[in-house]
Design an enzyme around this catalytic site. Structure first.
Site, PDB file in Angstrom:
ATOM      1  N   HIS B  66       0.814  -1.221   0.000  1.00 26.36           N
ATOM      2  CA  HIS B  66       0.000   0.000   0.000  1.00 26.36           C
ATOM      3  C   HIS B  66       0.850   1.276   0.000  1.00 26.36           C
ATOM      4  O   HIS B  66       0.367   2.347  -0.322  1.00 26.36           O
ATOM      5  CB  HIS B  66      -1.057  -0.011   1.131  1.00 26.36           C
ATOM      6  CG  HIS B  66      -0.534   0.311   2.495  1.00 26.36           C
ATOM      7  ND1 HIS B  66      -0.409  -0.626   3.494  1.00 26.36           N
ATOM      8  CD2 HIS B  66      -0.106   1.469   3.038  1.00 26.36           C
ATOM      9  CE1 HIS B  66       0.063  -0.045   4.589  1.00 26.36           C
ATOM     10  NE2 HIS B  66       0.257   1.219   4.338  1.00 26.36           N
ATOM     11  N   ASP B  96       0.044  -7.630   1.412  1.00 26.82           N
ATOM     12  CA  ASP B  96       0.410  -6.216   1.448  1.00 26.82           C
ATOM     13  C   ASP B  96       1.928  -6.035   1.463  1.00 26.82           C
ATOM     14  O   ASP B  96       2.448  -5.208   2.197  1.00 26.82           O
ATOM     15  CB  ASP B  96      -0.231  -5.514   2.653  1.00 26.82           C
ATOM     16  CG  ASP B  96      -0.161  -3.991   2.528  1.00 26.82           C
ATOM     17  OD1 ASP B  96      -0.052  -3.500   1.393  1.00 26.82           O
ATOM     18  OD2 ASP B  96      -0.196  -3.299   3.558  1.00 26.82           O
ATOM     19  N   GLY B 168       3.455   6.092   8.367  1.00 26.03           N
ATOM     20  CA  GLY B 168       4.861   6.389   8.055  1.00 26.03           C
ATOM     21  C   GLY B 168       5.772   5.261   8.519  1.00 26.03           C
ATOM     22  O   GLY B 168       6.854   5.066   7.995  1.00 26.03           O
ATOM     23  N   SER B 170       4.703   2.284   8.206  1.00 26.61           N
ATOM     24  CA  SER B 170       4.280   1.232   7.292  1.00 26.61           C
ATOM     25  C   SER B 170       5.419   0.729   6.424  1.00 26.61           C
ATOM     26  O   SER B 170       6.099   1.520   5.770  1.00 26.61           O
ATOM     27  CB  SER B 170       3.187   1.753   6.354  1.00 26.61           C
ATOM     28  OG  SER B 170       1.931   1.521   6.910  1.00 26.61           O
ATOM     29  N   VAL B 224     -11.762 -24.241  -1.416  1.00 27.72           N
ATOM     30  CA  VAL B 224     -12.747 -24.179  -0.336  1.00 27.72           C
ATOM     31  C   VAL B 224     -12.494 -22.952   0.540  1.00 27.72           C
ATOM     32  O   VAL B 224     -11.400 -22.417   0.566  1.00 27.72           O
ATOM     33  CB  VAL B 224     -12.692 -25.423   0.592  1.00 27.72           C
ATOM     34  CG1 VAL B 224     -13.100 -26.673  -0.161  1.00 27.72           C
ATOM     35  CG2 VAL B 224     -11.303 -25.568   1.216  1.00 27.72           C
TER      36      VAL B 224
END
Lengths: 461, 315
Positions: B66, B96, B168, B170, B224
């Site tokens: 992201h 991510d 920040g 992240s 599944v």
């Protein structure tokens, strides 16, 4: 055998820094009596009766504002108050806190950890650093427990610290964390030099101490960066060395006087060092010199690199304003410069910031409107209309009106005023184009004015 | 006598290996700081700042997807202030994670991976990153929990920490006290103060190895969706206990449909390992190979049934 003993001993010595579950608890027991809780009360009944004129618009507005403030604070009484923390630094009862805690005060109450209340008065304050020095009124000449200052230059990132204070009125709250960062500028002013910590700092901690594991004050908790209003783990403390310096002045004169040199400086990064043919990134680059300032009179020029101030090396941008601020007024500061690969020393007679503010810059004007595209950016001449519209006071250079997305270099943004290209002054868009077109180098050194600050910037062709 | 002294010495030394002193983190930060980077797609704005960590000497950087979403380029700023252009090599939205490569032949300091399966709740950790653009910020805390899921991303197995993690941070590293990467902090999921989440290092390593080699993460599936067995489910299905993963959805044309798996089946063993809950099933799948045949055991109407099933690639 003896050697082994020494080895064992040295291991124990190493453990002097070791932690155990009660390390902080033991320090808190010792140092807590030096931490105080401060209530600063503004008595509006007094003010309204003596000063306010109900027919004056200004006073009406002020009263309205005060009312709003009270509502937002949820306080219904006529008295408005602030709560904060503080720390005792002498046995006579000198207390340090934040200026913003006692700013509104008509009356200050200090509570010690043994729940004794004292009145206190302000000895002096300094708005720029947000510090105030109080004196506890003690009738029985109490000898107060006080805390000592640590050398905050030795505060290391990652080092364990703890705060004691009065968050949300919860007296004697202890929170731990580490030094998260140093030399933080949070945009208060050029003297900003905060320690950053992840110890919980909340409203009410303001003015309280941050301690190191020697139980010495390493900072005064002053601000937080937060989206919630409470601690997000980003707190800021004024380093103890700054506090010590300011308190010394407040004790002597009740105010703080700072020296002023009259330059704007910037960091030298590698691209600027290369463009200016500097051998290293040491020192700071002079971007602008104020007319009639001590720097101008000493012969300092834009483009000079300041290496030393009174023989002390300038290691980062934050060093110089603080060194100058500390210089006594009318003292000659010895400044070591690098100009065109030559070292030279000049002497500047430092004046105070108040005197500096009075020094004015003169202006003149010129030229015609038109836009021109050079490389990936658009420029226009600085006409009177342009200047008026954008509230620009600079007279020289050309304005950058737009930067192509494909030309997204970090070093040029819309609104920049280009003053020089490769160290040649430019005053028209044609001059810029000519210099850019005729340059054979892969990159150009621009000298630009960005939001009032002059900086050097390198762009690639 | 000598032996005794030596014993004392060794005791003291071994004691120190796990003991903490006021500068323990300081000393680790000094070594690790050069491998932690600040990442932005637009150097003029401080809004899009994230963190990252260098994982190889030739300049591969791991960060959150992201943090670089929507772009194939980013600027990477090192602790010494140097800025490098980097390209987004590949990314995996489900975890991510993104892998960047700095465009240079310079050699870099990089971090070692910890074994996050061995991380203990209560263990001391610290984060380095650029919260709100305050570069090189260090925050300390402990591992507060493991195997956390929020439902925001496709594949989650977060470590939880009370070290301050803010926007920040992240994409930046969470380290253990050996100075090894234990997780990648993910601040896009803020739920409250003192609750930070990090992608565990083993998952990071698995994902980036695939991203570097194949440019994508191949995830095996049998088609599944499974859930933990709650008391309610246990009662409805008349199960003896709550261990296993209950199948509640079967994709059309999947291996599961082909072998005849049904909603309400409880998977209790897969590819040679016992399955106690839904996360365990997902983890076993994650560690298996696309295309291979595996054995699985299920419970249906209180009967055990064994299947051989082929692992397909998840789309």
């Amino acid at each position: 055998m003896k050697k082994i003993y020494i080895a064992v001993l040295s291991l124990f010595a190493l453990n002097a820094n070791a932690l155990e579950r009660y390390t902080i608890a033991n320090l808190v027991d010792k140092i807590n009596p030096a931490v105080v809780y401060i209530k600063a009360v503004e008595d509006k009944t007094v003010k309204e009766n003596t000063k306010a004129n109900p027919f004056s618009k200004k006073d009406k507005q002020a009263a309205l504002d005060n009312h709003k403030k009270q509502v937002s604070n949820g306080i219904k009484s006529k008295k408005n108050y602030n709560i904060g923390s503080g720390v005792i630094i002498s046995k006579e009862g000198l207390v340090i806190t934040n200026y913003h805690v006692v700013e509104i005060a008509d009356k200050i109450t200090v509570t010690t950890s043994d729940n004794k209340f004292y009145d206190a008065k302000i000895i002096g304050f300094d708005q720029k650093s947000d510090l105030a020095l109080l004196k506890i009124d003690s009738k029985d000449n109490t000898h107060f427990t006080f805390a000592k200052f640590a050398d905050s230059n030795n505060a290391r990132i990652g080092e364990l610290v703890f705060a004691i204070g009065n968050p949300y009125g919860l007296e004697g709250t202890v929170s731990t964390g580490i030094i998260s960062g140093r030399n933080r500028n949070i945009g208060t002013n050029i003297y900003d030099d905060f320690l950053q910590t992840d110890a919980s700092i909340n409203p009410g901690n303001s003015g309280g101490p941050l301690f190191d594991l020697d139980g010495k004050i390493v900072g005064i908790n002053t601000a937080i960066f937060s989206q919630t209003g409470g601690s997000d783990g980003i707190g800021f403390a004024i380093p103890s060395n700054t506090v010590d310096l300011i308190v010394t002045q407040l004790k002597q004169t009740g105010k703080v006087v700072r020296g002023w040199l009259g330059i704007q400086a910037q960091i030298i990064d590698e691209s600027i060092a290369t463009a200016l043919k500097l051998e290293s990134t040491n020192g700071v680059l002079v971007a602008d010199v104020t007319a009639n300032s001590p720097a101008k009179l000493a012969g300092i020029k834009s483009g000079d690199v300041i290496l030393k101030y009174n023989d002390k090396q300038i290691k980062n941008l934050f060093d110089l304003p603080k060194m100058v601020a500390k210089t006594a007024i009318n003292d000659e500061a010895k400044i070591t410069l690098l100009r065109k690969s030559q070292q030279l020393v000049v002497n500047a007679k430092i004046i105070s910031t108040e005197q500096g503010a009075a020094v004015e810059i003169s202006q003149e004007d010129e030229i015609t409107v038109k836009q021109l595209k050079v490389l990936g950016f658009y420029i226009t001449n600085l006409t009177n209309e342009v200047k008026k519209e954008l509230k620009i006071t600079t007279t020289k250079g050309v304005l950058v009106t737009n930067v192509d997305k494909s030309f997204k270099r970090f070093n040029l943004v819309e609104g920049d005023i280009i003053l020089q290209v490769d160290q040649k002054n430019v005053n028209s868009i044609q001059e810029v184009k000519h210099l850019v077109d005729n340059s054979t180098k892969p990159s150009l050194l621009l000298f630009i004015n960005r939001k009032g600050n002059n900086i050097f910037s390198v762009i690639e062709k | 006598m000598k032996k005794l002294t030596l014993c004392i010495l060794m005791l003291l030394v071994s004691f120190n290996a796990l003991s903490l002193d006021r500068y323990t983190i300081t000393n680790l930060v000094k070594q690790l700081q050069p491998a932690v980077v600040t990442i932005t797609q637009n150097i003029q704005s401080s809004n899009s700042i994230a963190s990252g960590v260098i994982v190889s000497s030739d300049g591969f950087v791991v960060t959150n997807y992201h943090a670089v979403a929507g772009g194939n380029k980013a600027y990477v700023k090192l602790a010494d202030g140097k800025v490098y252009d980097a390209t987004v090599v590949s990314y995996d939205e489900k975890t991510d994670l993104a892998v960047l490569k700095m465009g240079t032949y310079d050699a870099f300091r990089y971090v070692m991976f910890a074994n996050s399966d061995k991380v203990e709740v209560g263990e001391l950790v610290f984060a380095i990153g650029s919260p709100y653009g305050f570069e090189k910020s260090v925050s300390m805390g402990i591992i507060s929990g493991k195997n956390r899921q929020t439902g925001k991303f496709g594949y989650e197995d977060f470590l939880q920490t009370d070290a301050a993690i803010n926007p920040g941070n992240s994409g930046g590293p969470l380290f253990n006290l050996d100075g090894q990467l234990i997780g990648i902090n993910t601040a896009g999921l803020r739920t409250g103060n003192g609750i930070g989440l990090a992608i565990p290092s083993n998952l990071v390593q698995r994902v980036i190895t695939q991203l570097k080699q194949k440019g994508t993460v191949q995830r095996p599936t049998i088609g599944v969706e499974v859930a933990d067995i709650t008391r309610k489910v246990q009662t409805i299905l008349k199960l003896n206990n709550t261990s296993g993963a209950v199948v509640y959805k079967i994709k059309r044309g999947s291996s599961a449909q082909m072998v005849g798996l049904m909603a309400g089946d409880v998977i209790i063993s897969f590819n040679g390992s016992n399955v106690n809950n839904a996360l365990e099933f997902k983890k076993i799948l994650e560690h298996s190979n696309v295309g291979s045949m595996v054995r699985m055991r299920i419970v249906r109407n209180n009967k055990l049934i064994n299947y051989k099933i082929r692992l397909q690639q998840e789309k």
